[in-house]
Design a protein around this motif. Structure first.
Motif, mmCIF file in Angstrom:
data_model
loop_
_atom_site.group_PDB
_atom_site.id
_atom_site.type_symbol
_atom_site.label_atom_id
_atom_site.label_comp_id
_atom_site.label_asym_id
_atom_site.label_seq_id
_atom_site.Cartn_x
_atom_site.Cartn_y
_atom_site.Cartn_z
ATOM 1 N N ILE A 83 6.492 0.145 -10.308
ATOM 2 C CA ILE A 83 6.362 -1.286 -10.646
ATOM 3 C C ILE A 83 7.153 -2.136 -9.651
ATOM 4 C CG2 ILE A 83 6.945 -3.011 -12.396
ATOM 5 C CD1 ILE A 83 6.276 -0.767 -14.492
ATOM 6 N N TYR A 84 8.348 -1.703 -9.301
ATOM 7 C CA TYR A 84 9.183 -2.445 -8.355
ATOM 8 C C TYR A 84 8.461 -2.645 -7.021
ATOM 9 C CZ TYR A 84 13.116 -3.432 -5.209
ATOM 10 O OH TYR A 84 13.948 -4.003 -4.278
ATOM 11 N N TRP A 85 7.840 -1.583 -6.509
ATOM 12 C CA TRP A 85 7.204 -1.660 -5.193
ATOM 13 C C TRP A 85 5.887 -2.431 -5.210
ATOM 14 C CZ3 TRP A 85 10.384 -1.292 -1.495
ATOM 15 C CH2 TRP A 85 11.475 -0.439 -1.570
ATOM 16 N N ASP A 86 5.439 -2.875 -6.384
ATOM 17 C CA ASP A 86 4.283 -3.781 -6.443
ATOM 18 C C ASP A 86 4.625 -5.151 -5.871
ATOM 19 O OD1 ASP A 86 2.536 -1.971 -7.571
ATOM 20 O OD2 ASP A 86 2.863 -2.673 -9.633
ATOM 21 N N THR A 87 5.907 -5.502 -5.907
ATOM 22 C CA THR A 87 6.321 -6.837 -5.445
ATOM 23 C C THR A 87 7.331 -6.784 -4.302
ATOM 24 O OG1 THR A 87 8.031 -6.899 -7.169
ATOM 25 C CG2 THR A 87 5.885 -7.906 -7.698
ATOM 26 N N HIS A 88 7.630 -5.597 -3.814
ATOM 27 C CA HIS A 88 8.582 -5.438 -2.703
ATOM 28 C C HIS A 88 7.983 -4.506 -1.659
ATOM 29 C CE1 HIS A 88 11.098 -6.721 -6.064
ATOM 30 N NE2 HIS A 88 11.917 -7.223 -5.159
ATOM 31 N N GLY A 138 0.819 -1.206 0.000
ATOM 32 C CA GLY A 138 0.000 0.000 0.000
ATOM 33 C C GLY A 138 0.850 1.252 0.000
ATOM 34 N N SER A 139 0.260 2.325 -0.449
ATOM 35 C CA SER A 139 0.974 3.598 -0.454
ATOM 36 C C SER A 139 -0.016 4.728 -0.198
ATOM 37 C CB SER A 139 1.687 3.814 -1.790
ATOM 38 O OG SER A 139 0.759 3.879 -2.849
ATOM 39 N N ALA A 140 0.530 5.886 0.086
ATOM 40 C CA ALA A 140 -0.288 7.074 0.336
ATOM 41 C C ALA A 140 0.555 8.294 0.002
ATOM 42 C CB ALA A 140 -0.732 7.115 1.798
ATOM 43 N N CYS A 141 -0.068 9.439 0.027
ATOM 44 C CA CYS A 141 0.628 10.706 -0.180
ATOM 45 C C CYS A 141 0.449 11.555 1.071
ATOM 46 C CB CYS A 141 0.067 11.424 -1.400
ATOM 47 S SG CYS A 141 0.391 10.551 -2.946
ATOM 48 N N VAL A 142 1.518 12.216 1.469
ATOM 49 C CA VAL A 142 1.525 13.024 2.679
ATOM 50 C C VAL A 142 1.956 14.441 2.306
ATOM 51 C CG1 VAL A 142 2.597 13.278 4.954
ATOM 52 C CG2 VAL A 142 2.128 10.997 4.061
ATOM 53 N N ILE A 149 14.484 -3.958 2.808
ATOM 54 C CA ILE A 149 13.656 -4.253 1.636
ATOM 55 C C ILE A 149 13.499 -5.768 1.526
ATOM 56 C CG2 ILE A 149 13.503 -4.113 -0.877
ATOM 57 C CD1 ILE A 149 15.117 -1.490 -0.688
ATOM 58 N N VAL A 150 12.244 -6.191 1.416
ATOM 59 C CA VAL A 150 11.918 -7.635 1.332
ATOM 60 C C VAL A 150 10.850 -7.827 0.261
ATOM 61 C CG1 VAL A 150 12.495 -8.097 3.761
ATOM 62 C CG2 VAL A 150 10.165 -7.448 3.147
ATOM 63 N N ASP A 151 10.686 -9.091 -0.159
ATOM 64 C CA ASP A 151 9.603 -9.420 -1.085
ATOM 65 C C ASP A 151 8.266 -9.162 -0.372
ATOM 66 O OD1 ASP A 151 11.323 -10.217 -3.116
ATOM 67 O OD2 ASP A 151 11.252 -12.337 -2.541
ATOM 68 N N ALA A 152 7.338 -8.616 -1.103
ATOM 69 C CA ALA A 152 6.017 -8.360 -0.535
ATOM 70 C C ALA A 152 5.319 -9.688 -0.269
ATOM 71 C CB ALA A 152 5.183 -7.506 -1.484
ATOM 72 N N PRO A 153 4.570 -9.804 0.817
ATOM 73 C CA PRO A 153 3.916 -11.059 1.161
ATOM 74 C C PRO A 153 2.897 -11.527 0.126
ATOM 75 C CG PRO A 153 3.174 -9.296 2.609
ATOM 76 C CD PRO A 153 4.284 -8.754 1.774
ATOM 77 N N ASP A 154 2.290 -10.612 -0.596
ATOM 78 C CA ASP A 154 1.280 -11.003 -1.568
ATOM 79 C C ASP A 154 1.797 -11.032 -2.996
ATOM 80 O OD1 ASP A 154 1.626 -8.283 -1.662
ATOM 81 O OD2 ASP A 154 -0.483 -7.775 -1.593
ATOM 82 N N ALA A 155 3.132 -10.957 -3.157
ATOM 83 C CA ALA A 155 3.732 -10.922 -4.511
ATOM 84 C C ALA A 155 3.821 -12.300 -5.129
ATOM 85 C CB ALA A 155 5.113 -10.299 -4.464
#
Length: 105
Positions: free
Chosen positions: A86-91, A54-58, A99-105
């Motif tokens: 694109i990278y942060w879709d899977t990390h 997930g992401s957000a803007c602050v 930095i780790v692999d995303a749990p839902d990737a």
């Protein structure tokens, strides 16, 4: 039919419209307008969810919300579907900031 013949083949009423359209495209290219969608609005920066994708803007000058952190330096997405988006879709980052692999990737 040559390309120049096509312009002359346009009805007289459409010639100014065609010229304006070409001028608009050329002008946009000269000033560097982009059709890329920004991740955040002006005056904001992107943050990412710890342990997820997930992401957000602050708002600039404010701290990230609980459970969110700034992206690692040099790995901040700027536009939708750019290299880092694109990278942060899977990390993601874990609670230690690694930095780790995303749990839902």
């Amino acid at each position: 039919m040559r390309s120049t013949d096509r312009v002359h083949a346009l009805p007289r009423i459409l010639r100014p419209v065609w010229g304006l359209a070409l001028a608009g495209v050329a002008g946009a290219m000269l000033v560097g307008c982009s059709t890329e969608e920004a991740i955040c609005d002006s005056g904001e920066y992107p943050v990412m969810a710890v342990g997820g994708t997930g992401s957000a803007c602050v708002s600039n000058g404010e701290k990230p919300l609980n459970g969110y952190v700034r992206y690692p330096k040099g790995k901040v997405p700027e536009h939708v579907d750019d290299k880092w988006d694109i990278y942060w879709d899977t990390h993601t980052v874990d609670k230690n900031g690694d930095i780790v692999d995303a749990p839902d990737a």
